[in-house]
Design a protein around this motif. Structure first.
Motif, PDB file in Angstrom:
ATOM      1  N   LYS A  23      38.068  27.071  60.500  1.00 36.32           N
ATOM      2  CA  LYS A  23      39.543  26.483  59.844  1.00 36.32           C
ATOM      3  C   LYS A  23      40.192  25.820  60.665  1.00 36.32           C
ATOM      4  N   SER A  25      46.933  19.389  54.374  1.00 35.02           N
ATOM      5  CA  SER A  25      46.476  19.880  53.501  1.00 35.02           C
ATOM      6  C   SER A  25      45.295  19.573  53.554  1.00 35.02           C
ATOM      7  N   THR A  26      44.247  19.650  54.450  1.00 37.00           N
ATOM      8  CA  THR A  26      43.623  20.328  54.590  1.00 37.00           C
ATOM      9  C   THR A  26      43.080  22.151  54.387  1.00 37.00           C
ATOM     10  N   ASP A  54      45.035  23.748  52.286  1.00 34.55           N
ATOM     11  CA  ASP A  54      45.450  23.616  51.262  1.00 34.55           C
ATOM     12  C   ASP A  54      44.345  23.948  50.499  1.00 34.55           C
ATOM     13  N   ASP A  55      43.533  22.340  50.986  1.00 33.61           N
ATOM     14  CA  ASP A  55      42.165  22.239  50.469  1.00 33.61           C
ATOM     15  C   ASP A  55      41.195  23.175  49.943  1.00 33.61           C
ATOM     16  N   TYR A  56      40.478  23.401  51.702  1.00 34.36           N
ATOM     17  CA  TYR A  56      39.974  25.156  51.878  1.00 34.36           C
ATOM     18  C   TYR A  56      39.882  26.280  51.249  1.00 34.36           C
ATOM     19  N   GLU A  69      42.087  26.236  48.451  1.00 36.67           N
ATOM     20  CA  GLU A  69      41.767  26.132  46.885  1.00 36.67           C
ATOM     21  C   GLU A  69      40.055  25.834  46.463  1.00 36.67           C
ATOM     22  N   HIS A  70      39.246  25.466  47.036  1.00 36.97           N
ATOM     23  CA  HIS A  70      38.255  25.007  46.473  1.00 36.97           C
ATOM     24  C   HIS A  70      37.042  25.705  47.446  1.00 36.97           C
ATOM     25  N   SER A  71      37.379  26.322  48.289  1.00 31.49           N
ATOM     26  CA  SER A  71      36.026  27.341  48.581  1.00 31.49           C
ATOM     27  C   SER A  71      36.795  28.754  49.119  1.00 31.49           C
TER      28      SER A  71
END
Length: 385
Positions: free
Chosen positions: A210, A272-273, A275-277, A279-281
Motif C-alpha cells: 500500500k 488517512s489512506t 489508517d483506513d486500510y 482498520e477495514h482490511s
C-alpha cells in the motif's frame, strides 16, 4: 568577532560527545555558563528522562520579538566509521577543521557564541535570542519541546536563523520529515499449516504494498510550482524485520518507513489512506483468525516542513547580510519548520556543506566559518543601531 575565537570555542564543543543516544547535559551546562556570563537570561527545558536539555537564552531588552540564532547540540554516531583522527578532538589541516559536528552543526553554535561575546548588550535595540536543542538528529525532539514551551510563555521571536550547513546559502524552504515504525503481531505456528496462524510478515508485506501504491499517487500530486528535487512527496521503506525461522509462521514483524512531504495535504492523504486500510482490511483479516492480533504504529518524528513564503523577513534580512542574490530550497529537514509554525519568520543558513555531514572525517572549511562570522558581525551592527 574573529574566526580564531570561533575556532577556540568550536574545539571545546567538539570535545563534548553529544551523540544523540547519550546525554547532552555537559554541553548545555557549558553553553549556559557562557551565555549567563554575557548577561543572558536563560531558560532550560528537559526531556522526560532528565538527561537531555535545551537552553533558550536572551540578551538585550526584555520586549517582544527579536532575532533568534538556533542550532542543535547532538551529533550522529561515529561507530564503524573510518576516521583518520579522533572525531571528538578538533583537528586543523589544509584549511579545514575536522571533527564530529564541525559542520553539523557546532560550527554555527561556536560562531554564535563568539558573536555574543562581542556585543555591548546595553546598546541592543531588540532582543537577541539563542536556542540550542537536543535530539535534532532523531526527530527534532528537543525543538518540539522548546517550541511548545515558548508558546506557553508567549515568547515569539520575529526572525529565526537556523544555522544548518548550507554553504551560507539562504534556504527558505525544505520538505517535512515524518518517520514511523509500524508493528504487526500475529499468531505463530508450524509453516505446514499456514491458515492456522496469522503471519505478521505477510501482513507487513501488504502494508508495504500500500505504501508503494501511495508512492506512485504522490508523484502525480507534485505541485506545478514545486522547487524541490524531486518535486513530489517521497516515501521510503527503511527497514523490514520479522519472523524467526523458515518453517515458523511469523508472529512479529516491523516496518520502519518515512515520508518527506512537500505539502501538508500529502501527509494527510498518506496517513488517512493507511489508517483506513488497516482498520477495514488488514486488521479484520488478522483478527478473523486470532482476535488478539494487532497493528500498532509509533510516530518516531513528525517534523513540519519549512514552507517558502512570499513575505519572509528572515529571508530578506539574511540575504542582505550575506549579499545573496537568490534563495533556494533543500530536501533535508531542519528545525526551521517548527519555528515557522510558532509564527516566526524562519530561514536556514549556516557554514559548511551537508555533503560533509554524517561521514567519517567530517569537516568545516575555515573559509565557511569566516563567512558566517562576517554575516553575524553585520547583524551586530544592525542590532546595535
Amino acid at each position: 568577532m574573529s574566526v580564531q575565537r570561533s575556532k577556540e570555542l568550536l574545539a571545546d564543543l567538539i570535545a563534548f560527545e553529544t551523540v544523540s543516544a547519550d546525554s547532552n547535559l555537559d554541553m548545555i551546562s557549558y553553553l549556559t555558563q557562557r551565555l549567563e556570563a554575557l548577561g543572558a537570561r536563560c531558560i532550560e527545558t528537559r526531556d522526560e528522562t532528565g538527561k537531555k536539555a535545551n537552553v533558550f537564552a536572551t540578551l538585550g531588552p526584555d520586549m517582544p520579538g527579536g532575532i533568534l540564532l538556533s542550532g542543535h547540540t547532538d551529533v550522529v554516531p561515529v561507530a564503524d566509521q573510518d576516521w583518520t583522527s579522533d572525531p571528538f578532538q578538533m583537528t586543523e589541516r589544509d584549511g579545514k577543521l575536522y571533527g564530529r559536528g564541525t559542520c553539523d552543526m557546532k560550527g554555527f553554535i561556536a560562531a554564535a557564541l563568539a558573536f555574543g561575546e562581542t556585543l555591548d548588550t546595553s546598546k541592543l535595540t531588540q532582543p537577541l535570542h539563542f536556542a540550542f536543542t537536543y535530539d535534532e538528529e532523531v526527530g527534532c525532539l528537543g525543538a518540539q519541546t522548546l517550541v511548545n514551551d515558548l508558546s506557553k510563555r508567549g515568547i515569539v521571536p520575529d526572525i529565526a536563523i537556523i544555522g544548518e550547513p548550507t554553504e551560507m546559502r539562504v534556504i527558505e524552504g525544505h520538505k517535512g520529515c515524518f518517520e514511523y515504525t509500524t508493528r504487526f503481531t500475529g499468531l505463530e505456528g508450524h509453516s505446514s499449516a499456514p491458515d492456522d496462524g496469522v503471519n505478521a510478515a505477510e501482513y507487513a508485506a501488504r502494508y508495504i504494498g500500500k505504501l508503494l501504491e501511495l508512492r506512485h499517487i504522490l508523484k502525480s500530486r507534485a505541485p506545478a510550482d514545486s522547487r524541490f528535487e524531486p518535486p513530489w512527496t517521497t516515501v521510503n521503506i527503511g527497514r523490514i524485520s520479522g519472523g524467526v525461522a523458515h518453517n515458523v509462521i511469523a508472529s512479529k514483524a516491523e516496518v520502519a518507513w518515512e515520508m518527506r512531504p512537500v505539502q501538508a495535504s500529502d501527509a494527510d492523504l498518506v496517513k488517512s489512506t493507511l489508517d483506513d486500510y488497516v482498520e477495514h482490511s488488514l486488521l479484520p483479516a488478522m483478527q478473523a483468525v486470532h482476535n488478539e492480533a494487532s497493528i500498532t504504529q509509533e510516530a518516531v518524528a513528525e517534523v513540519e516542513g519549512l514552507e517558502p513564503m512570499e513575505d519572509n523577513e528572515a529571508r530578506d534580512l539574511v540575504a542582505e547580510l550575506t549579499g545573496a542574490n537568490g534563495t533556494g530550497v533543500v530536501a533535508f529537514a531542519t528545525e526551521a519548520g517548527l519555528f515557522q509554525k510558532l509564527g516566526v519568520h524562519a530561514i536556514v543558513c549556516g557554514p559548511g556543506s551537508i555533503a560533509q555531514a554524517h561521514k567519517a572525517d567530517e569537516f568545516l572549511e575555515i573559509e565557511q566559518l569566516d563567512l558566517c562570522c562576517r554575516m553575524l558581525n553585520r547583524l551586530g551592527h544592525r542590532l546595535m543601531g
